[in-house]
Enzyme design. Structure first.
Site, PDB file in Angstrom:
ATOM      1  N   GLN A 179       2.440  -5.447  -0.491  1.00 50.13           N
ATOM      2  CA  GLN A 179       3.032  -6.427  -1.401  1.00 50.13           C
ATOM      3  C   GLN A 179       2.563  -7.846  -1.131  1.00 50.13           C
ATOM      4  OE1 GLN A 179       4.599  -5.850  -4.102  1.00 50.13           O
ATOM      5  NE2 GLN A 179       4.972  -3.665  -3.837  1.00 50.13           N
ATOM      6  N   ASN A 239       8.924  -4.902  -0.538  1.00 52.45           N
ATOM      7  CA  ASN A 239       8.656  -4.644  -1.946  1.00 52.45           C
ATOM      8  C   ASN A 239       9.875  -4.805  -2.843  1.00 52.45           C
ATOM      9  OD1 ASN A 239       9.224  -2.245  -0.283  1.00 52.45           O
ATOM     10  ND2 ASN A 239       9.310  -1.152  -2.217  1.00 52.45           N
ATOM     11  N   CYS A 297       8.449   4.237  -5.724  1.00 51.74           N
ATOM     12  CA  CYS A 297       8.268   5.500  -5.000  1.00 51.74           C
ATOM     13  C   CYS A 297       9.581   6.254  -4.818  1.00 51.74           C
ATOM     14  CB  CYS A 297       7.640   5.219  -3.635  1.00 51.74           C
ATOM     15  SG  CYS A 297       5.983   4.521  -3.762  1.00 51.74           S
ATOM     16  N   SER A 314      -3.267  -1.974  -1.135  1.00 51.07           N
ATOM     17  CA  SER A 314      -3.457  -1.091  -2.281  1.00 51.07           C
ATOM     18  C   SER A 314      -4.003  -1.879  -3.458  1.00 51.07           C
ATOM     19  CB  SER A 314      -2.124  -0.440  -2.664  1.00 51.07           C
ATOM     20  OG  SER A 314      -2.273   0.386  -3.799  1.00 51.07           O
ATOM     21  N   GLY A 315      -4.928  -1.277  -4.191  1.00 54.87           N
ATOM     22  CA  GLY A 315      -5.545  -1.971  -5.310  1.00 54.87           C
ATOM     23  C   GLY A 315      -4.657  -2.142  -6.521  1.00 54.87           C
ATOM     24  N   THR A 369     -16.751  11.901  -0.890  1.00 54.69           N
ATOM     25  CA  THR A 369     -17.617  11.026  -1.677  1.00 54.69           C
ATOM     26  C   THR A 369     -16.866   9.776  -2.119  1.00 54.69           C
ATOM     27  OG1 THR A 369     -18.851  12.946  -2.481  1.00 54.69           O
ATOM     28  CG2 THR A 369     -19.077  10.896  -3.727  1.00 54.69           C
TER      29      THR A 369
END
Length: 383
Positions: free
Chosen positions: A179, A151, A324, A199-200, A236
């Site tokens: 990435q 990344n 992060c 990851s979206g 859910t």
């Protein structure tokens, strides 16, 4: 304030308008619970199934191998802990010194409870040595966890070769592909990965949706128990975001990675013009094998934090590395592993996205030249 120029797409991306439009009905009219037995819920369940098909096709996986999660960090931790649970008699794991924090922090925890972790080193360009990997394997090795692309510096790692090594030694192989998704093609079968995360929000969905691929036949114990996701991840379903990531997968397949040719052109143009107009420039990473949108670039005698703040005053958003770790006042663990001369060459990370333009690159370079020269003069006068 000047018009904002956003060059930090490895941290997060703008939600695509098509993605948002695909999601909106499931926030408004189609809000049924997919676990319900009536048609209002069943219709939503069918849309989740379609999204799963698109994601599976993007990875050359089977639909039943795709699990929707809240984020890639959850996917990473789930994959690692699943490998640990599946191999109760083994206590050794191999990873690299340049992984994402979600991997490294999980490794720290496992070391605290008695596991041994080998952190593969990298050279000054951030490349790993497959011979070191082979030599690190022993009879106690239960998992190899290595990212597909870094990344911070953009390096692309030899995942297919690592997968072959893992399979030959009957070791589970997990790959953090966060990435890489959308930037390079991924084939989980060809790469022989057992688990893979994505990851979206790195590919133009909102934050809050991730994917965990688990190879069919691999024993699996959920991190969160419940009947959803075929009993593999309770809770859910986050329906609108699942629809969103399914739409992105469909769009990537339709584009067939053509957008990345433009990103590489812009990145290469940016680097070329910077090197032509600024002295003492360092570009980190494997320049022959990296993501098309990423540049980790440093200017001798200029601190990245100072450069970032002044560029922000011009409306330009870049970063010093991983989002992060941005609140931690420590040098990048990735660049430290590369033995970078961070005292003299402290980098900023530029990561382009599909909404960036050549005009923005021209504005950025012009301002960068001004700011670097100004900071160098100020630092020289202070001395």
């Amino acid at each position: 304030m000047n018009k904002q120029i956003y060059f930090d797409n490895n941290a997060t991306t703008k939600c695509d308008e098509e993605v948002l439009n695909a999601m909106l009905p499931f926030l408004k009219e189609d809000y049924g619970n997919p676990s319900s037995i009536y048609e209002f819920g069943k219709d939503v369940k069918e849309k989740i199934t379609l999204a799963r098909k698109h994601v599976a096709k993007l990875l050359n996986a089977n639909e039943k191998e795709i699990i929707f999660t809240s984020c890639a960090s959850e996917s990473n931790v789930t994959a690692i802990m699943n490998a640990v649970k599946n191999n109760p008699n083994k206590k050794h794991i191999i990873t690299t010194s340049v992984e994402h924090a979600s991997i490294l922090e999980t490794m720290k925890y496992l070391e605290e409870i008695g596991y041994t972790v080998t952190y593969l080193s990298v050279d000054d360009r951030g490349r790993i040595d497959l011979e070191e990997l082979k030599k690190s394997i022993n009879d106690d090795t239960l998992l190899i966890a290595i990212m597909m692309a870094n990344n911070e510096i953009g390096n692309i790692y030899p995942i297919k070769e690592i997968g072959e090594i893992a399979k030959k030694n009957n070791i589970t192989f997990h790959c953090d592909a966060v990435q890489a998704i959308g930037k390079i093609p991924i084939d989980v079968k060809e790469m022989k990965v057992d688990t893979l995360s994505m990851s979206g929000h790195k590919i133009h969905t909102p934050k809050g949706i991730g994917i965990l691929y688990v190879r069919d036949g691999l024993p699996y114990v959920p991190l969160i128990f419940g009947h959803q996701e075929n009993n593999r991840r309770g809770g859910t379903e986050n329906v609108p975001y699942i629809i969103g990531i399914g739409k992105v997968a469909e769009m990537i397949l339709e584009d067939n990675y053509e957008i990345n040719k433009n990103l590489k052109y812009l990145r290469d143009k940016l680097e070329k013009e910077v090197k032509e107009n600024i002295e003492d420039v360092m570009i980190y990473g494997d320049l022959d094998n990296r993501l098309p949108n990423t540049s980790s670039i440093a200017f001798k005698g200029v601190k990245s934090e100072e450069l970032l703040l002044v560029l922000e005053s011009f409306g330009i958003c870049v970063s010093t590395g991983s989002a992060c770790n941005s609140m931690i006042a420590e040098p990048s663990h990735v660049l430290k592993a590369c033995h970078a001369d961070l005292e003299n060459y402290s980098p900023i990370r530029i990561s382009l996205g599909k909404y960036n333009t050549e005009e923005e690159v021209d504005i950025f370079v012009k301002n960068l030249i001004t700011v670097v020269n100004m900071l160098r003069r100020l630092n020289k006068n202070e001395k």
